[in-house]
Enzyme design. Structure first.
Site, PDB file in Angstrom:
ATOM      1  N   GLY A   1      -3.849  -0.320  14.425  1.00 39.69           N
ATOM      2  CA  GLY A   1      -2.506  -0.039  14.931  1.00 39.69           C
ATOM      3  C   GLY A   1      -1.660  -1.296  15.053  1.00 39.69           C
ATOM      4  O   GLY A   1      -0.457  -1.218  15.297  1.00 39.69           O
TER       5      GLY A   1
ATOM      6  N   ASP B   1      -5.773  -0.511  -1.630  1.00 40.45           N
ATOM      7  CA  ASP B   1      -6.515  -1.403  -2.513  1.00 40.45           C
ATOM      8  C   ASP B   1      -7.726  -2.023  -1.854  1.00 40.45           C
ATOM      9  O   ASP B   1      -7.875  -2.020  -0.630  1.00 40.45           O
ATOM     10  CB  ASP B   1      -5.603  -2.564  -2.934  1.00 40.45           C
ATOM     11  CG  ASP B   1      -5.383  -3.540  -1.775  1.00 40.45           C
ATOM     12  OD1 ASP B   1      -4.981  -3.092  -0.681  1.00 40.45           O
ATOM     13  OD2 ASP B   1      -5.648  -4.750  -1.948  1.00 40.45           O
TER      14      ASP B   1
ATOM     15  N   GLU C   1       3.968   4.263   5.943  1.00 39.33           N
ATOM     16  CA  GLU C   1       2.786   3.395   5.835  1.00 39.33           C
ATOM     17  C   GLU C   1       1.634   4.187   5.215  1.00 39.33           C
ATOM     18  O   GLU C   1       1.515   5.402   5.417  1.00 39.33           O
ATOM     19  CB  GLU C   1       2.464   2.872   7.243  1.00 39.33           C
ATOM     20  CG  GLU C   1       1.201   2.072   7.408  1.00 39.33           C
ATOM     21  CD  GLU C   1       1.161   0.736   6.674  1.00 39.33           C
ATOM     22  OE1 GLU C   1       1.375   0.749   5.452  1.00 39.33           O
ATOM     23  OE2 GLU C   1       0.870  -0.292   7.321  1.00 39.33           O
ATOM     24  N   ASP C   2       0.781   3.477   4.476  1.00 37.29           N
ATOM     25  CA  ASP C   2      -0.345   4.161   3.841  1.00 37.29           C
ATOM     26  C   ASP C   2      -1.409   4.578   4.853  1.00 37.29           C
ATOM     27  O   ASP C   2      -1.852   5.716   4.882  1.00 37.29           O
ATOM     28  CB  ASP C   2      -0.961   3.277   2.728  1.00 37.29           C
ATOM     29  CG  ASP C   2      -1.329   1.860   3.184  1.00 37.29           C
ATOM     30  OD1 ASP C   2      -1.084   1.514   4.361  1.00 37.29           O
ATOM     31  OD2 ASP C   2      -1.859   1.093   2.359  1.00 37.29           O
TER      32      ASP C   2
ATOM     33  N   ARG D   1      -5.496   0.687  -6.692  1.00 37.71           N
ATOM     34  CA  ARG D   1      -4.292   1.328  -6.153  1.00 37.71           C
ATOM     35  C   ARG D   1      -3.851   2.523  -6.994  1.00 37.71           C
ATOM     36  O   ARG D   1      -3.199   3.440  -6.516  1.00 37.71           O
ATOM     37  CB  ARG D   1      -3.128   0.334  -6.111  1.00 37.71           C
ATOM     38  CG  ARG D   1      -3.315  -0.821  -5.150  1.00 37.71           C
ATOM     39  CD  ARG D   1      -1.981  -1.524  -4.944  1.00 37.71           C
ATOM     40  NE  ARG D   1      -2.112  -2.846  -4.365  1.00 37.71           N
ATOM     41  CZ  ARG D   1      -2.189  -3.102  -3.056  1.00 37.71           C
ATOM     42  NH1 ARG D   1      -2.135  -2.113  -2.193  1.00 37.71           N
ATOM     43  NH2 ARG D   1      -2.299  -4.335  -2.615  1.00 37.71           N
TER      44      ARG D   1
ATOM     45  N   LYS E   1      -6.976   6.324  10.678  1.00 43.27           N
ATOM     46  CA  LYS E   1      -8.349   6.097  11.148  1.00 43.27           C
ATOM     47  C   LYS E   1      -8.299   6.058  12.673  1.00 43.27           C
ATOM     48  O   LYS E   1      -8.494   5.009  13.295  1.00 43.27           O
ATOM     49  CB  LYS E   1      -8.860   4.738  10.639  1.00 43.27           C
ATOM     50  CG  LYS E   1      -9.248   4.700   9.186  1.00 43.27           C
ATOM     51  CD  LYS E   1      -9.909   3.348   8.877  1.00 43.27           C
ATOM     52  CE  LYS E   1     -10.138   3.175   7.410  1.00 43.27           C
ATOM     53  NZ  LYS E   1     -10.554   1.790   7.060  1.00 43.27           N
TER      54      LYS E   1
ATOM     55  N   LEU F   1       1.455  -1.568  12.505  1.00 46.53           N
ATOM     56  CA  LEU F   1       2.548  -0.651  12.811  1.00 46.53           C
ATOM     57  C   LEU F   1       3.317  -1.076  14.065  1.00 46.53           C
ATOM     58  O   LEU F   1       4.553  -1.046  14.091  1.00 46.53           O
ATOM     59  CB  LEU F   1       1.985   0.768  12.958  1.00 46.53           C
ATOM     60  CG  LEU F   1       2.875   1.909  12.517  1.00 46.53           C
ATOM     61  CD1 LEU F   1       3.468   1.672  11.142  1.00 46.53           C
ATOM     62  CD2 LEU F   1       2.085   3.214  12.517  1.00 46.53           C
TER      63      LEU F   1
ATOM     64  N   ASP G   1      -4.943   1.704  11.106  1.00 41.34           N
ATOM     65  CA  ASP G   1      -6.324   1.393  11.458  1.00 41.34           C
ATOM     66  C   ASP G   1      -6.332   0.957  12.930  1.00 41.34           C
ATOM     67  O   ASP G   1      -6.334   1.798  13.824  1.00 41.34           O
ATOM     68  CB  ASP G   1      -6.776   0.300  10.474  1.00 41.34           C
ATOM     69  CG  ASP G   1      -8.226  -0.101  10.612  1.00 41.34           C
ATOM     70  OD1 ASP G   1      -9.008   0.677  11.139  1.00 41.34           O
ATOM     71  OD2 ASP G   1      -8.584  -1.217  10.170  1.00 41.34           O
TER      72      ASP G   1
ATOM     73  N   GLY H   1       0.765  -1.246   0.000  1.00 41.68           N
ATOM     74  CA  GLY H   1       0.000   0.000   0.000  1.00 41.68           C
ATOM     75  C   GLY H   1       0.793   1.291   0.000  1.00 41.68           C
ATOM     76  O   GLY H   1       0.344   2.307  -0.529  1.00 41.68           O
TER      77      GLY H   1
END
Ligand code: IMP
Ligand code: MG
Length: 181
Positions: free
Chosen positions: A104, A158, A98-99, A164, A130, A107, A102, A44
């Site tokens: 977490g 995606d 990172e894209d 993408r 988010k 990450l 969410d 991503g």
């Protein structure tokens, strides 16, 4: 014109461009004179990383990691983090790119895997956050946009490996993933 599967454009191409430029300035200011290793999270982050690295007035290296979660059913499984190639990471200043963040979990898992390689520092930049979805405590150092809890695609993100290429970030129409499309 948005793709027909996009319900609404959330972040336009111009807004992304301006924010990426701003992020690059913030990042550069905090790494003055340093050599930074950008750690892109596949797949991503590939477009965000490509744009960011060209805006960064720093000496940089680029490496990639892939994170996959293994689990039975809906239970969040074990996260497997693969570092591609054999990059030298010890003593380096790493910036994870990172894209979207969410829950977490990705990450946090990626940072844990990188810590084992004894870098000098690890920081993170995410284009989209988010925030309201967070389940584990994960510190994000540089954030592009805080976004609502919607399924987003485009600019690297995606759905089933599609969308993408879209130059903006959009909310995917329900019909595109409920089989009505
Ligand atoms: P987390 O581990 O729950 O924070 O999930 C982060 C990962 O989930 C991201 O790297 C994305 O691959 C994926 N993801 C989360 N939200 C979205 C979305 O709205 N669209 C596409 N991928 C998403
Ligand atoms: Mg991802």
């Amino acid at each position: 014109m948005a793709d027909r599967d996009i319900e609404r454009v959330l972040v336009t191409q111009d807004e992304i461009r301006a924010r990426v430029h701003g992020l690059a300035e913030e990042i550069a200011a905090s790494y003055t004179g340093k050599d930074v290793t950008l750690v892109g999270v596949l797949t991503g982050a590939f477009i965000f990383l490509a744009d960011l690295v060209r805006e960064l007035p720093l000496r940089t290296k680029v490496v990639f990691v892939r994170a996959r979660s293994y689990g039975a059913g809906s239970r969040p499984g074990e996260l497997l983090v693969e570092i591609l190639g054999r990059p030298e990471l010890s003593g380096r200043d790493l910036l994870v790119v990172e894209d979207i963040v969410d829950t977490g979990r990705s990450l946090v898992g990626i940072k844990k895997a990188l810590e084992k390689r004894a870098p000098r520092s690890i920081r993170t930049v995410v284009l989209l956050d988010k925030e309201e979805r967070r389940e584990v405590d994960c510190e994000v150092d540089f954030t592009g946009f805080v976004v609502p809890d919607e399924f987003l695609v485009g600019y690297g993100l995606d759905y089933a490996d599609r969308y993408r290429h879209l130059p903006y970030v959009g909310i995917l129409s329900r019909s595109a993933y409920s089989g009505e499309a």
